[in-house]
Design a protein around this motif. Structure first.
Motif, short mmCIF file in Angstrom:
data_model
loop_
_atom_site.label_atom_id
_atom_site.label_comp_id
_atom_site.label_asym_id
_atom_site.label_seq_id
_atom_site.Cartn_x
_atom_site.Cartn_y
_atom_site.Cartn_z
N LYS A 28 -31.23 -8.01 47.39
CA LYS A 28 -32.65 -7.77 47.01
C LYS A 28 -33.17 -9.23 46.23
CE LYS A 28 -36.24 -5.43 44.63
NZ LYS A 28 -36.87 -6.62 44.28
N ARG A 29 -32.16 -10.04 45.70
CA ARG A 29 -32.38 -11.26 45.06
C ARG A 29 -32.83 -12.29 46.25
NH1 ARG A 29 -30.60 -13.19 39.91
NH2 ARG A 29 -29.95 -11.48 38.60
N MET A 30 -32.14 -12.05 47.47
CA MET A 30 -32.56 -13.15 48.29
C MET A 30 -33.45 -12.85 49.03
SD MET A 30 -29.53 -14.41 51.56
CE MET A 30 -28.86 -12.64 51.62
N LEU A 31 -33.95 -11.48 49.20
CA LEU A 31 -35.30 -11.30 49.71
C LEU A 31 -36.21 -11.75 48.98
CD1 LEU A 31 -34.51 -7.62 50.96
CD2 LEU A 31 -34.95 -9.42 52.59
N ASP A 32 -36.29 -11.53 47.73
CA ASP A 32 -37.51 -11.88 46.63
C ASP A 32 -37.28 -13.41 46.85
OD1 ASP A 32 -37.71 -9.38 45.92
OD2 ASP A 32 -36.48 -9.49 43.91
N ALA A 33 -36.38 -14.17 46.99
CA ALA A 33 -36.31 -15.40 47.15
C ALA A 33 -37.05 -16.03 48.32
CB ALA A 33 -34.99 -16.27 47.09
N MET A 34 -37.01 -15.18 49.29
CA MET A 34 -37.78 -15.55 50.51
C MET A 34 -39.23 -14.75 50.69
SD MET A 34 -35.03 -15.05 53.42
CE MET A 34 -35.88 -15.70 54.75
N GLY A 35 -39.53 -14.25 49.38
CA GLY A 35 -40.92 -13.50 49.65
C GLY A 35 -41.03 -12.38 50.44
N ALA A 36 -39.77 -11.82 50.79
CA ALA A 36 -39.94 -10.85 51.84
C ALA A 36 -39.45 -9.38 51.28
CB ALA A 36 -38.61 -11.24 52.99
N LYS A 37 -40.15 -8.49 51.93
CA LYS A 37 -39.92 -7.00 51.37
C LYS A 37 -39.46 -6.10 52.47
CE LYS A 37 -43.87 -4.99 50.71
NZ LYS A 37 -45.10 -4.57 50.03
N ALA A 38 -38.36 -5.48 52.18
CA ALA A 38 -37.74 -4.54 53.35
C ALA A 38 -38.37 -3.42 53.67
CB ALA A 38 -36.15 -4.39 52.84
N LEU A 39 -38.23 -2.84 54.85
CA LEU A 39 -38.93 -1.70 55.21
C LEU A 39 -38.09 -0.54 54.59
CD1 LEU A 39 -39.86 -2.44 58.77
CD2 LEU A 39 -41.55 -2.17 56.80
N LEU A 40 -36.77 -0.57 54.64
CA LEU A 40 -35.80 0.42 54.18
C LEU A 40 -34.94 0.06 53.20
CD1 LEU A 40 -34.97 1.93 57.92
CD2 LEU A 40 -36.84 2.69 56.41
N HIS A 41 -34.54 1.06 52.50
CA HIS A 41 -33.37 0.96 51.56
C HIS A 41 -32.58 2.31 51.76
CE1 HIS A 41 -31.69 -0.25 47.11
NE2 HIS A 41 -30.76 -0.16 48.06
N LEU A 42 -31.72 2.20 52.60
CA LEU A 42 -30.89 3.33 53.05
C LEU A 42 -29.24 3.25 52.50
CD1 LEU A 42 -31.88 3.91 56.73
CD2 LEU A 42 -32.82 4.90 54.80
N GLY A 43 -28.97 2.09 51.83
CA GLY A 43 -27.50 2.04 51.33
C GLY A 43 -26.63 1.64 52.46
N LEU A 44 -27.09 1.11 53.42
CA LEU A 44 -26.42 0.77 54.57
C LEU A 44 -25.56 -0.54 54.33
CD1 LEU A 44 -28.76 1.08 57.62
CD2 LEU A 44 -27.38 2.81 56.53
N ARG A 45 -24.40 -0.78 54.55
CA ARG A 45 -23.38 -1.87 54.57
C ARG A 45 -22.59 -1.92 55.63
NH1 ARG A 45 -18.64 -0.65 51.77
NH2 ARG A 45 -18.49 1.60 50.83
N LEU A 46 -22.95 -1.77 56.66
CA LEU A 46 -22.19 -1.60 57.98
C LEU A 46 -22.27 -3.11 58.72
CD1 LEU A 46 -20.30 -0.24 60.00
CD2 LEU A 46 -22.22 0.78 60.89
N GLY A 47 -23.32 -3.72 58.66
CA GLY A 47 -23.56 -4.78 59.33
C GLY A 47 -23.86 -4.27 60.70
#
Length: 348
Positions: A295-314
């Motif tokens: 989320k810090r990286m997204l914030d640094a880019m001024g980006a907002k993700a559509l989903l937060h599903l707890g995925l970490r599969l890649g």
């Protein structure tokens, strides 16, 4: 590195896009993020009638020299084992590509395994994994340029088939490590805040990972006299990651909608934007995972993700899961009626 002709999206049609959205038979702004996505896709394609024709998913595989330092709970053999599993249709990425109608291309750019007897894997191998960036650059300048070109070529193949929307995934044990370093170098966020559990490290494992990556960054900064975004990318990146950067830049040049997956692909997007800031106009950030710092990286880019599903599969799974939302935004533009045609009084 090759050059790309990437420009910001042409904002002159914003009033026309907004007028069409506001005249759909709904309360103004009532479809929220769908309206935001629709505006962006209309700008990417410079049309009021956007299309998501022939969606394609690129999955790049590669191994990492830094894996030898014990920074991942998974051994390197998992990379090639999963790549073979993908050819059998048994991965999460396979299931989601089938569900949402994406054509999947599985591409070996640097896996430490001989796939010559395996059908279903596109052979673009540069080497059997990168070098260990604790001691030296992960790749040479020649290898870097080749990885960028591979990504471009795969996008060209998709475009030839009529692709208008692209998602990208990765398979490479230990690739959260270079992602964390890219995040640190490009955003200025302290390295400790960029490092997480990856595929499942415990607290001592995370501490060891930080110690190794911190030492690698120190060695780099002491020995590289003139650093640049390209130097950062080349010194720490994986072949699969640099190929993804090349694919993103080519897709932006060709005005494709680019679906950005989780932590690793967000790091690749961050790297691409360092090289060509306008490329971000073409990116939809689909999923914020639980990896520390995402989320810090997204914030640094001024980006907002559509989903937060707890995925970490890649593998690009977050991007594929988000596709129906993106599709709904496009369908809103193309299939909803407006107030005049529906004979409904416009009340605002």
């Amino acid at each position: 590195m090759k050059t790309f002709d990437i420009h910001p999206t042409d904002k002159t049609i914003v009033p026309a896009i907004q007028a069409k959205i506001d005249n759909l038979n709904k309360p103004k702004g009532s479809l929220g993020r769908l309206e935001e996505i629709a505006r962006q896709i209309c700008l990417v394609q410079h049309t009021l009638e956007p299309s998501l024709a022939h969606p394609c998913h690129l999955l790049f595989g590669g191994d990492h020299g830094i894996e030898r330092e014990g920074v991942s709970v998974s051994p390197r053999c998992v990379t090639w084992q999963q790549m073979i599993n993908f050819t059998h249709g048994g991965g999460g990425v396979n299931m989601l590509c089938r569900q949402h109608g994406f054509k999947l291309r599985i591409v070996d750019v640097g896996v430490d395994y001989d796939f010559t007897s395996i059908d279903g894997i596109i052979d673009r191998k540069i080497a059997c994994g990168t070098r260990n960036f604790l001691y030296e650059s992960a790749m040479t300048e020649v290898e870097f340029n080749l990885a960028i070109q591979i990504g471009c070529d795969l996008v060209d193949d998709c475009i030839t088939e009529g692709c208008r929307v692209l998602s990208i995934g990765e398979m490479g044990i230990a690739n959260t490590s270079p992602s964390s370093i890219w995040m640190h170098l490009f955003s200025g966020i302290p390295l400790a805040d960029c490092i997480g559990a990856g595929a499942g490290l415990d607290t001592p494992g995370i501490r060891h990972k930080y110690e190794i990556l911190s030492k690698a960054v120190t060695n780099y900064q002491e020995n590289i006299r003139q650093s640049s975004p390209i130097t950062h990318i080349r010194y720490f990146g994986g072949f699969e990651m640099v190929a993804a950067v090349g694919a993103m830049l080519k897709a932006a040049e060709k005005h494709l909608v680019i679906l950005i997956d989780g932590f690793i692909m967000t790091a690749c997007a961050l790297a691409a934007v360092q090289l060509y800031p306008a490329a971000q106009d073409y990116m939809i950030f689909t999923h914020c995972g639980d990896e520390s710092g995402h989320k810090r990286m997204l914030d640094a880019m001024g980006a907002k993700a559509l989903l937060h599903l707890g995925l970490r599969l890649g593998e690009g799974t977050g991007a594929l899961c988000a596709f129906p939302i993106v599709d709904s935004a496009v369908r809103m533009m193309n299939e909803m009626n407006n107030f005049d045609n529906a004979h409904i009084t416009k009340y605002f």
